[in-house]
Scaffold this active site. Structure first.
Site, mmCIF file in Angstrom:
data_model
loop_
_atom_site.group_PDB
_atom_site.id
_atom_site.type_symbol
_atom_site.label_atom_id
_atom_site.label_comp_id
_atom_site.label_asym_id
_atom_site.label_seq_id
_atom_site.Cartn_x
_atom_site.Cartn_y
_atom_site.Cartn_z
ATOM 1 N N GLY A 276 -5.233 16.270 2.576
ATOM 2 C CA GLY A 276 -5.763 15.038 1.997
ATOM 3 C C GLY A 276 -5.818 15.083 0.486
ATOM 4 O O GLY A 276 -6.767 14.614 -0.139
ATOM 5 N N GLY B 135 -1.251 14.577 3.269
ATOM 6 C CA GLY B 135 -1.755 13.216 3.360
ATOM 7 C C GLY B 135 -0.959 12.260 2.492
ATOM 8 O O GLY B 135 0.273 12.252 2.497
ATOM 9 N N ARG B 136 -1.668 11.457 1.701
ATOM 10 C CA ARG B 136 -1.021 10.415 0.904
ATOM 11 C C ARG B 136 -0.152 10.964 -0.226
ATOM 12 O O ARG B 136 0.586 10.212 -0.862
ATOM 13 C CB ARG B 136 -2.098 9.502 0.320
ATOM 14 C CG ARG B 136 -2.889 10.109 -0.818
ATOM 15 C CD ARG B 136 -4.098 9.279 -1.185
ATOM 16 N NE ARG B 136 -5.078 9.326 -0.126
ATOM 17 C CZ ARG B 136 -6.016 8.400 0.067
ATOM 18 N NH1 ARG B 136 -6.083 7.364 -0.742
ATOM 19 N NH2 ARG B 136 -6.871 8.506 1.054
ATOM 20 N N TYR C 158 -12.617 0.164 0.597
ATOM 21 C CA TYR C 158 -13.096 1.398 -0.016
ATOM 22 C C TYR C 158 -13.540 1.233 -1.469
ATOM 23 O O TYR C 158 -13.853 2.223 -2.119
ATOM 24 C CB TYR C 158 -11.984 2.463 -0.003
ATOM 25 C CG TYR C 158 -11.444 2.838 1.337
ATOM 26 C CD1 TYR C 158 -12.282 3.100 2.408
ATOM 27 C CD2 TYR C 158 -10.071 2.951 1.552
ATOM 28 C CE1 TYR C 158 -11.786 3.462 3.644
ATOM 29 C CE2 TYR C 158 -9.551 3.315 2.780
ATOM 30 C CZ TYR C 158 -10.416 3.565 3.825
ATOM 31 O OH TYR C 158 -9.917 3.925 5.042
ATOM 32 N N CYS D 266 -8.567 -16.539 2.057
ATOM 33 C CA CYS D 266 -9.817 -17.288 1.988
ATOM 34 C C CYS D 266 -10.987 -16.320 2.145
ATOM 35 O O CYS D 266 -11.676 -16.286 3.173
ATOM 36 C CB CYS D 266 -9.840 -18.357 3.077
ATOM 37 S SG CYS D 266 -11.179 -19.528 2.897
ATOM 38 N N GLU D 267 -11.183 -15.510 1.098
ATOM 39 C CA GLU D 267 -12.198 -14.457 1.128
ATOM 40 C C GLU D 267 -12.502 -14.081 -0.314
ATOM 41 O O GLU D 267 -11.597 -13.752 -1.081
ATOM 42 C CB GLU D 267 -11.658 -13.240 1.886
ATOM 43 C CG GLU D 267 -12.679 -12.198 2.233
ATOM 44 C CD GLU D 267 -13.509 -12.579 3.445
ATOM 45 O OE1 GLU D 267 -14.689 -12.211 3.467
ATOM 46 O OE2 GLU D 267 -12.967 -13.225 4.351
#
Length: 461
Positions: free
Chosen positions: A276, A320-321, A362, A389-390
């Site tokens: 990670g 990981g990323r 996050y 719409c948020e």
């Protein structure tokens, strides 16, 4: 945020207000650590990736679109293989997976971790050798485990006593002896967002070390004698920059390894350290290189094994990323630019939280830059938002863009290779964007854009 001159801005401005930051010296400048390795500005100011103008990509594939620098991904995979030559390096399927990427990482000699039947199906359909697949997950179904056994998946990471019983029964029925690892929850607090910290005690993954469940799980597998217990697995979280957590984790896991040896006379031959490793989303992030990580992790393992009088096991890591995250940027088209009473300027793009939920989920920070041209206009502190719409539909919380940013401009957001397409949704019935791979000045579609017909095809009412 902070896509431009390193050091021009400091920290996450959060609720401090736009006046807290000072503008960059050059609003057109790119910070190399934030972008795929082959992204640069052309002579006329437009971004190019591997020699291809982003305006051509927008014209050919539309926006929003995820743009993958294929050689960047491959080179990061090779960097980890070179830094960890005797270690199994697992690419994180959950970060982003499609058949083209499976083939890329297989060709570069990596292993692959999957955590669902769909990810496993994708890996197998693309020809990933099953023996190089690790299967994660806290609630693997009978059907998923059956498929893993039938395919010959190399490592199944056990996550509960229910799963031990389930897999033991299936393996006994088939007369096979699958390789397994015990996932150990080591009680290490990773310095990351609570939703992606995975080794503290109060969470759903693995067997508790402190409570004795991890030792009991290992003894259960060994005593039953059906599954081939190859070793232990620990993963403390994601987007981690500080290796001190790995030192504590390795110490605790290897102490369990010694406990198992002393109790059962078995020295397990493998250890998965997890990973990670963090990447740079803004100029405030300073990730370690694979060589630096390898040096630190080897020192940790060698020291702890010597302390426990253990042979150094065969290691696995899960970056990981760190492999796919920096290799991708998202290309958007600006739709509206709105100044709200001098408080803030909102630059609305044609995507948003449906293609990048991480800012909303996050409170993640991102960078952005004007992509289709350079500008001599003064820097303008803006918020890049989506079309949904948020009110929480924010892509980049705060970023300096040229004051002449206008509808029709292209904006690029780097660092979107991990968890953006894989967590994308159809919120507001918006089709998900395509993934376009670029190499040697040529583009190819590896995941096509969804259409309204795709959405309606699932609606059987």
């Amino acid at each position: 945020m902070r896509a431009h001159e390193a050091g021009a801005m400091h920290g996450d401005i959060g609720d401090r207000g736009p006046g807290w930051l000072r503008p960059p010296a050059d609003v057109n400048a790119l910070v190399p650590q934030l972008w795929p390795r082959q992204v640069e500005r052309g002579v006329d100011g437009a971004l190019t990736v591997a020699g291809l103008d982003v305006r051509e990509l927008a014209a050919g594939y539309g926006t929003p679109a995820y743009v993958l620098d294929e050689d960047d991904l491959r080179s990061r995979a090779r960097d980890f293989r070179a830094a960890f030559p005797d270690v199994d390096v697992y690419y994180a399927g959950k970060a982003f997976l499609c058949r083209a990427v499976v083939r890329m990482i297989a060709e570069e000699g990596l292993h692959l971790d999957v955590c669902s039947g769909g990810e496993l199906a994708t890996a197998l359909s693309a020809g990933m050798p099953a023996e190089r697949i690790g299967f994660h997950g806290n609630n693997k179904s009978v059907a998923e485990l059956t498929r893993a056994l039938d395919a010959g998946v190399g490592r199944i990471i056990l996550d509960s006593f229910t799963e031990i019983d389930r897999l033991t029964a299936l393996a006994r029925e088939r007369g096979v002896r699958p390789g397994v690892l015990i996932r150990v929850t080591v009680g290490v607090e990773a310095h990351t967002h609570e939703f992606i910290a995975t080794a503290h005690e109060d969470q759903k993954f693995g067997f508790s070390l402190a409570g004795g469940a991890a030792a009991a799980a290992a003894f259960t597998v060994l005593d039953e004698g059906v599954l081939d217990l190859r070793g232990l697995h620990s993963h403390i979280g994601s987007q981690i920059f500080d290796t001190s957590g790995f030192e504590v984790s390795a110490r605790r896991v290897l102490a369990l390894q010694a406990q198992i040896r002393d109790a059962r006379g078995v020295e397990l031959p493998e250890l998965d350290l997890g990973g990670g490793f963090g990447i740079a989303y803004t100029t405030q992030d300073d990730p370690a290189t694979p060589d630096e990580l390898a040096k630190r992790l080897r020192k940790i393992v060698d020291s702890e094994c010597a302390a426990e009088n253990l042979a150094v096991p065969h290691l696995s890591i899960e970056p990981g990323r760190a492999i796919v995250g920096p290799a991708v940027f998202t290309l958007y088209t600006v739709g509206t630019v709105k100044d709200v009473d001098g408080l803030r300027t909102y630059v609305s793009v044609d995507g948003g939280m449906s293609d990048n939920i991480r800012t909303a989920l996050y409170d993640a920070s991102y960078s952005a830059t004007l992509a289709d041209r350079a500008s001599t206009a003064e820097p303008l502190l803006a918020r890049v938002v989506g079309k949904h719409c948020e009110s929480g539909d924010i892509v980049v919380k705060d970023e300096f863009l040229p004051a002449d940013v206008q509808p029709g401009d292209l904006v690029a957001v780097p660092g979107t290779g991990a968890y953006c397409r894989s967590m994308a949704s159809n919120y507001n019935h918006v089709p998900r964007p395509p993934v376009v791979a670029v190499r040697d000045g040529r583009a190819r579609l590896i995941v096509r854009r969804e259409t309204e017909e795709d959405l309606l095809a699932l609606d059987v009412g």
